[in-house]
Scaffold this motif. Structure first.
Motif, short mmCIF file in Angstrom:
data_model
loop_
_atom_site.label_atom_id
_atom_site.label_comp_id
_atom_site.label_asym_id
_atom_site.label_seq_id
_atom_site.Cartn_x
_atom_site.Cartn_y
_atom_site.Cartn_z
N HIS A 69 -7.39 -10.81 -9.72
CA HIS A 69 -7.33 -10.32 -11.10
C HIS A 69 -7.28 -8.80 -11.24
O HIS A 69 -7.14 -8.32 -12.37
CB HIS A 69 -8.55 -10.86 -11.88
N PHE A 70 -7.41 -8.06 -10.16
CA PHE A 70 -7.42 -6.60 -10.31
C PHE A 70 -6.13 -6.09 -10.94
O PHE A 70 -6.15 -5.27 -11.87
CB PHE A 70 -7.65 -5.92 -8.96
N VAL A 71 -5.00 -6.55 -10.44
CA VAL A 71 -3.71 -6.07 -10.97
C VAL A 71 -3.58 -6.44 -12.44
O VAL A 71 -3.16 -5.62 -13.28
CB VAL A 71 -2.55 -6.65 -10.14
N SER A 72 -3.94 -7.67 -12.78
CA SER A 72 -3.87 -8.09 -14.19
C SER A 72 -4.79 -7.25 -15.06
O SER A 72 -4.44 -6.88 -16.19
CB SER A 72 -4.25 -9.57 -14.31
N HIS A 73 -5.97 -6.94 -14.54
CA HIS A 73 -6.94 -6.15 -15.31
C HIS A 73 -6.40 -4.76 -15.63
O HIS A 73 -6.47 -4.30 -16.78
CB HIS A 73 -8.25 -6.05 -14.53
N VAL A 74 -5.86 -4.08 -14.63
CA VAL A 74 -5.41 -2.70 -14.89
C VAL A 74 -4.10 -2.68 -15.68
O VAL A 74 -3.86 -1.73 -16.44
CB VAL A 74 -5.26 -1.90 -13.58
N THR A 75 -3.26 -3.71 -15.53
CA THR A 75 -2.04 -3.74 -16.36
C THR A 75 -2.38 -4.03 -17.81
O THR A 75 -1.70 -3.54 -18.73
CB THR A 75 -1.05 -4.80 -15.83
N ASP A 76 -3.45 -4.78 -18.06
CA ASP A 76 -3.89 -5.06 -19.43
C ASP A 76 -4.69 -3.89 -20.01
O ASP A 76 -4.38 -3.37 -21.09
CB ASP A 76 -4.75 -6.33 -19.49
N PRO A 118 -12.62 -16.04 -8.41
CA PRO A 118 -11.41 -15.98 -9.24
C PRO A 118 -11.48 -16.87 -10.48
O PRO A 118 -10.98 -16.49 -11.55
CB PRO A 118 -10.31 -16.46 -8.28
N ILE A 119 -12.08 -18.05 -10.35
CA ILE A 119 -12.14 -18.96 -11.49
C ILE A 119 -13.03 -18.41 -12.60
O ILE A 119 -12.68 -18.46 -13.79
CB ILE A 119 -12.62 -20.35 -11.04
N VAL A 120 -14.19 -17.87 -12.23
CA VAL A 120 -15.09 -17.29 -13.24
C VAL A 120 -14.41 -16.15 -13.97
O VAL A 120 -14.47 -16.05 -15.20
CB VAL A 120 -16.40 -16.80 -12.56
N ALA A 121 -13.74 -15.27 -13.21
CA ALA A 121 -13.04 -14.15 -13.86
C ALA A 121 -11.90 -14.65 -14.74
O ALA A 121 -11.69 -14.15 -15.86
CB ALA A 121 -12.51 -13.19 -12.80
N GLY A 122 -11.14 -15.65 -14.26
CA GLY A 122 -10.04 -16.18 -15.05
C GLY A 122 -10.52 -16.85 -16.33
O GLY A 122 -9.92 -16.67 -17.40
N SER A 129 -10.98 -10.95 -22.22
CA SER A 129 -11.44 -9.80 -21.43
C SER A 129 -12.11 -10.30 -20.16
O SER A 129 -12.69 -11.40 -20.13
CB SER A 129 -12.44 -8.96 -22.24
N TYR A 130 -12.05 -9.47 -19.11
CA TYR A 130 -12.74 -9.80 -17.86
C TYR A 130 -14.19 -9.33 -17.87
O TYR A 130 -14.92 -9.57 -16.90
CB TYR A 130 -12.02 -9.13 -16.68
N ARG A 131 -14.63 -8.68 -18.90
CA ARG A 131 -15.91 -7.99 -18.93
C ARG A 131 -17.08 -8.91 -18.55
O ARG A 131 -17.85 -8.60 -17.63
CB ARG A 131 -16.14 -7.38 -20.31
N THR A 132 -17.23 -10.03 -19.25
CA THR A 132 -18.36 -10.92 -19.00
C THR A 132 -18.34 -11.46 -17.58
O THR A 132 -19.37 -11.47 -16.87
CB THR A 132 -18.36 -12.09 -20.00
N GLY A 133 -17.17 -11.92 -17.13
CA GLY A 133 -17.06 -12.47 -15.79
C GLY A 133 -17.35 -11.44 -14.71
O GLY A 133 -18.08 -11.72 -13.75
N PHE A 134 -16.79 -10.24 -14.85
CA PHE A 134 -16.99 -9.21 -13.84
C PHE A 134 -18.46 -8.78 -13.75
O PHE A 134 -18.99 -8.58 -12.66
CB PHE A 134 -16.10 -8.00 -14.15
#
Length: 453
Positions: free
Chosen positions: A281-288, A401-405, A413-418
């Motif tokens: 998810h890193f690439v998706s996070h920074v592109t978003d 990955p599943i928790v972040a997704g 947002s990825y905030r809670t999962g991260f």
């Protein structure tokens, strides 16, 4: 049992200990020739760079392009990575036994072939089910053709400089990040199908010769561990074994009865919660969050690569000199801190700080989680012990990955999962801190007498 040192003797035992002639590597070191164990390390480095660069680091970029083309959710795409990890984990005990029994070369040659074929399948997918099938094949090949086989080889050829040797070999996975700008360019300008085909062909063409350099135990070729003159133990069946008489080796059953086995395994799993989430998810996070292109995201991966290589080499050096559980504890705190920075500091500087901290933590921790097992439980059954550890390790790679997704799909947002994953990684540091060296097994069986094959 008698023991002699015969620097000129050549063993003829095959990889499985059956007495069949073993194909010999280049002549033993004389007059400054390089110890063959370092050829194994070099081959492992290059093989790790190819496999890591074309799949591990690149997976997040495939997520972006496949989401754009097919509209699949990130949770669904993350599930493929998790399926891959589940399969690798479930196959771990069988693979570990096979590596200890037959040696890494045969297993890795088959695995590399399957891995390359999996890329060719990936290039032809049109449905989510086909995507999952392709990744099952990729997982099967990656499991057999990559990390564990290389680790079994390196662990058996080194003792005094084991952590450094593992650090150099595994640095290839991080070094594979250097391929990401090229992978990103190919995905954007050539196409993801063509990129997958090219990746499969590269894996087969380059990976097979590198896997062919792998060897199991140095005594089978007349070498000693670390390049020393070989120790020869005449055991009951006449086999040559290269275990120092003072070296403690646990069987799998003995290792499972120690507290250290479980603490290290669950600590390793906690670290991979962060690693798995970042890989996917890193690439998706920074592109978003930062509105970056794939190329810009790949440049951040490049920074992470450099710091990971530094961490692996530095961690390998320190691991041969300092208690590894303390180093691992600090690395886990680095994983926690880096993910919190990535989540709470949404800026270029925050992303850069993450790549540096996470890269060093990943680099330091990676080789030492393998080296500490060899240090605690010995070399004789290392593959089997590592294989059974994978049943626990997969918890992190599957659920990270599943928790972040899910966090992204449910909240945008990825905030809670991260944040949640970061806190679990922090707790994992306590597991490594508590993983003290186990006492020798009650039987006090040492060297080859403690191994199965």
């Amino acid at each position: 049992m008698t023991m002699t040192r015969k620097p000129g003797a050549i063993a003829t035992t095959g990889a499985g200990g059956s007495g069949a002639p073993a194909s010999a590597p280049p002549p033993r070191r004389r007059g400054g020739r390089i110890f063959f164990g370092w050829y194994i390390v070099g081959a492992g480095f290059l093989l790790s760079a190819i496999l890591g660069g074309l799949m591990f680091h690149a997976f997040g970029q495939y997520v972006v392009v496949l989401e754009a083309e097919f509209g699949w959710s990130r949770t669904s795409l993350s599930a493929a990575f998790s399926i891959q990890m589940v399969e690798s984990g479930l196959l771990g005990p069988i693979q570990g036994w096979a590596l200890d029994r037959f040696g890494p070369r045969r297993i890795m040659l088959v695995g590399i072939t399957i891995f390359g074929f999996g890329f060719l399948l990936l290039s032809q997918i049109n449905t989510l089910t086909e995507f999952y099938i392709a990744f099952v094949v990729i997982a099967l090949g990656l499991s057999a053709g990559a990390g564990m086989g290389m680790m079994v080889a390196v662990v058996n050829w080194f003792n005094r400089r084991r952590s450094l040797a593992i650090g150099i070999a595994t640095a290839g996975f991080a070094f594979g990040g250097l391929l990401q700008p090229g992978v990103a360019w190919s995905l954007e300008h050539v196409g993801w199908r063509e990129t997958a085909i090219a990746s499969g062909l590269i894996v087969i063409a380059v990976g097979l010769p590198l896997a062919g350099l792998m060897r199991h135990r140095p005594s089978q070729y007349g070498y000693g561990v670390d390049g020393d003159p070989p120790l020869q133990h005449q055991v009951g069946d006449g086999r040559l074994a290269d275990f120092d008489p003072g070296e403690v080796n646990f069987t799998l059953q003995q290792a499972l009865r120690t507290r250290a086995f479980w603490l290290i395994s669950f600590g390793h799993a906690a670290s991979l919660l962060v690693v798995g989430a970042v890989m996917v998810h890193f690439v998706s996070h920074v592109t978003d969050s930062l509105d970056y292109s794939l190329g810009q995201a790949a440049n951040l991966l490049l920074v992470m690569t450099v710091t990971s290589v530094i961490g692996m080499l530095g961690g390998g050096y320190l691991g041969d000199r300092l208690p590894m559980r303390y180093i691992l504890t600090v690395a886990m705190l680095g994983h926690m801190a880096s993910l919190l920075v990535l989540t709470l500091w949404l800026s270029l500087w925050g992303a850069l700080a993450f790549t540096v901290i996470h890269g060093i933590a990943f680099g330091v921790r990676g080789p030492l989680t393998q080296a500490i097992r060899a240090d605690y439980f010995g070399r004789a059954a290392f593959g089997t012990v590592m294989g059974f550890s994978s049943l626990i390790i997969i918890i992190g790679m599957v659920f990270g990955p599943i928790v972040a997704g899910l966090s992204y799909d449910l909240t945008g947002s990825y905030r809670t999962g991260f944040i949640g994953l970061a806190l679990v990684a922090g707790l994992g540091s306590l597991l490594f801190l508590a993983s003290t060296r186990p006492p020798p097994p009650p039987s006090e069986r040492r060297g080859p007498l403690a191994s199965a094959p």
